[in-house]
Design a protein around this motif. Structure first.
Motif, short mmCIF file in Angstrom:
data_model
loop_
_atom_site.label_atom_id
_atom_site.label_comp_id
_atom_site.label_asym_id
_atom_site.label_seq_id
_atom_site.Cartn_x
_atom_site.Cartn_y
_atom_site.Cartn_z
N LEU A 143 52.48 28.39 45.67
CA LEU A 143 51.40 29.32 45.34
C LEU A 143 50.60 28.81 44.15
CD1 LEU A 143 53.27 32.73 45.61
CD2 LEU A 143 51.88 31.58 47.34
N LYS A 144 49.28 28.85 44.29
CA LYS A 144 48.43 28.36 43.20
C LYS A 144 47.92 29.54 42.37
CE LYS A 144 47.95 23.85 44.32
NZ LYS A 144 48.39 23.79 45.71
N ASP A 145 47.71 30.67 43.06
CA ASP A 145 47.09 31.82 42.40
C ASP A 145 48.11 32.56 41.52
OD1 ASP A 145 45.68 34.00 41.71
OD2 ASP A 145 45.61 34.91 43.72
N PRO A 146 47.83 32.64 40.20
CA PRO A 146 48.78 33.29 39.29
C PRO A 146 49.07 34.74 39.68
CG PRO A 146 46.95 32.31 38.08
CD PRO A 146 46.64 32.14 39.52
N LYS A 147 48.03 35.40 40.25
CA LYS A 147 48.23 36.81 40.63
C LYS A 147 49.28 36.91 41.75
CE LYS A 147 45.46 40.26 42.40
NZ LYS A 147 44.15 40.40 43.06
N GLU A 148 49.13 36.02 42.72
CA GLU A 148 50.07 36.00 43.83
C GLU A 148 51.49 35.70 43.34
OE1 GLU A 148 49.55 34.01 48.11
OE2 GLU A 148 47.95 33.55 46.69
N ARG A 149 51.55 34.77 42.39
CA ARG A 149 52.86 34.42 41.83
C ARG A 149 53.51 35.63 41.17
NH1 ARG A 149 54.54 29.20 39.64
NH2 ARG A 149 53.70 27.60 40.98
N ARG A 150 52.69 36.36 40.41
CA ARG A 150 53.23 37.55 39.73
C ARG A 150 53.73 38.56 40.73
NH1 ARG A 150 49.14 36.73 35.96
NH2 ARG A 150 47.74 38.19 37.01
N GLN A 151 52.95 38.75 41.82
CA GLN A 151 53.36 39.70 42.86
C GLN A 151 54.71 39.31 43.44
OE1 GLN A 151 50.15 39.66 45.60
NE2 GLN A 151 48.99 41.27 44.55
#
Ligand SMILES: *[C@@H]1O[C@H](CO)[C@@H](O)[C@H](O)[C@H]1NC(C)=O
Length: 500
Positions: A143-151
């Motif tokens: 995952l590149k997107d930090p938001k997705e990672r947090r989710q």
């Protein structure tokens, strides 16, 4: 534009590329290539020097674009990220199944095969480096997107809903050992190979690196990052380790530089003993690496569990080796070993001046009993649950054995210019041997971790560091002989504190 001399074009390009990399990594250079034919040639030298292949489509593009000999001669590095099967949200809560694993093994093998098919008829005077790792678009690490990672992290708070990287903690990707010439042909244009089979992507079976390398007859440099750890399946770890060891000699004879990070993390709680992974007291990996290294010029090992057999076979006093090892070409050796031995001992012990009570630091006191509320398969293994760090003093006997064995080997390395041996961990001890301008120098470094007021006198500091560990007289004797062998003169010896 046509009239600009090529050197000027190159300088402008360096300017564009530098600026591009620093501030706008997404901008493509390709449009500049349409300006004129001369620009095109120059630009392609840059755009095609580093190729990044992450999807089957990119692989096709690569094949389509790189058909002229001129373009092919621009290529220096190819980074291949094998795209594995994706999986849905529900599957994140489960370990990879055997079927998924088999399909991914197949994707891994065929993707590398496809790249090698494209490269197989490239000329044998190129020096291309190939970098391989593997990932599924569904992997947390992909995952590149930090938001997705947090989710994902949030979803994983309960551990059982999303296993994150644990999903494939027992899935080591395998490259097929039985590929035919049509499935995966031989590639003479590749001279460098790096395989990232540990932390940066999916785990890759260490022995697979040998079978991939065996397709590269001009291979010169190998860099492997592999994992030598499987907390929940020690048997699997040992199988992978010994299988790798036993296949090492299948690396092509052309390999001269070999780098290996065979990562293993010792227990976080130093009260636990590491497992014994020796067979009849011998570490197979260390001994096989010894045999293999006899044809190398450079050997670098990082963060690995290795023993004195890495340099010299374990013999009884008075034993005469029939075929003592010999390293006719070896110039540089660097070994950073973990602070545990293959036979399951710590290389470090508690500082004798310290009472046990001082050292039961609980960095993570919050861990512990709450682990019991999770099912076993997602619990932190017992040995890592509490961080207990109290081993700061090297055990002289262990380290003397390693230093002596390395010295015996160095006597059989006529071209040796540089050797360093250093333990990995929060406290450092090292040996450095260097031959330069007809002189040999041996430097021992020790690190003092005991608290206390800072000692301003450098000489006193050095004496203190020296008092932590001094090699046995036999070790000194061996290394003096090494120096005489290499330079005809006695060795210069220095003790230093770590970091100086
Ligand atoms: C070993 O560690 C050194 C220093 O951190 C690094 O430069 C080198 O690339 C590493 N080599 C391997 C094979 O991991």
């Amino acid at each position: 534009m046509e009239s600009l001399p090529p050197e000027l074009i190159s300088r402008i390009l360096v300017y564009i590329i530098d600026g591009r990399l620093r501030s706008h990594p997404g901008i493509s250079l390709a449009p500049y290539a349409t300006l004129s034919r001369r620009w095109q040639a120059q630009i392609e030298r840059c755009t095609f020097s580093y190729i990044y292949i992450t999807t089957p489509r990119r692989l096709e593009e690569f094949e389509r674009l790189l058909w002229t000999p001129r373009r092919r001669s621009c290529v220096r590095f190819i980074q291949l990220v094998v795209e594995l099967e994706s999986y849905d949200e529900k599957a994140r809560a489960h370990f990879e199944t055997d079927e998924e694993r088999q399909r991914n093994d197949e994707i891994f093998t065929t993707t590398i095969g496809s790249l090698f098919k494209i490269l197989s008829d490239w000329p044998a005077n190129l020096d291309i480096g190939v970098d391989i790792k593997a990932q599924s678009p569904g992997d947390y690490l992909a995952l590149k997107d930090p938001k997705e990672r947090r989710q994902r992290k949030r979803a994983a708070a309960e551990r059982v809903n999303d296993l994150l990287n644990k999903r494939y903690e027992r899935s080591y990707l395998k490259f097929s050992r039985t590929t035919t010439e049509t499935e995966c042909p031989v590639v003479p244009a590749v001279t460098g190979l790096s395989i990232w089979g540990a932390a940066k992507g999916r785990l890759i079976e260490p022995a697979s690196s040998v079978f991939i390398a065996s397709k590269l007859p001009r291979l010169n440099r190998v860099d492997l990052e592999m994992q030598d750890d499987c907390r929940r399946d020690e048997q699997l770890r040992q199988l992978l380790r010994s299988d790798f060891a036993r296949n090492l000699d299948l690396f092509p004879g052309s390999v001269q530089r070999f780098g290996l990070r065979f990562f293993h993390a010792p227990p976080r709680n130093q009260n636990y003993l590491p497992p014994d992974i020796t067979e009849d007291g011998v570490d197979i990996l260390s001994s096989q690496l010894r045999t293999f290294s006899q044809r190398l010029e450079r050997l670098e090992i990082n963060d690995s569990v290795v023993g004195p057999e890495l340099f010299w076979p374990s013999t009884l006093p008075g034993d005469n080796l029939v075929n003592p090892p010999f390293w006719p070409l070896l110039i540089e050796v660097s070994v950073k070993y973990m602070e545990i031995t293959p036979s399951g001992e710590w290389l470090l012990d508690r500082d004798p001046g310290e009472t046990p009570e001082d050292s039961t630091d609980d960095f993570d006191a919050t861990f512990g009993d709450e682990e019991d509320s999770y099912p076993e398969y997602v619990r932190i293994p017992l040995q890592d649950r509490k961080s207990k760090f109290f081993r700061t003093r090297i055990i002289a006997g262990h380290i003397d054995r390693l230093y002596a064995s390395a010295g015996r080997a160095a006597l059989r390395m006529p071209k040796l210019r540089w050797m360093t041996l250093q333990n990995v961990g929060p406290v450092h001890y090292s040996l450095e041997y260097e031959v330069q301008a007809g002189l040999s120098k041996l430097t021992w470094r020790n690190q003092d971790l005991t608290d206390g007021p800072y000692e301003p006198d450098a000489l006193v500091r050095r004496e203190k560091a020296k008092s932590l560990y001094q090699p046995d007289e036999e070790v000194f004797e061996i290394w003096r002989n090494v120096a005489i062998q290499h330079t005809g003169r006695d060795v210069e010896i220095e003790f230093k504190e770590w970091g100086c």
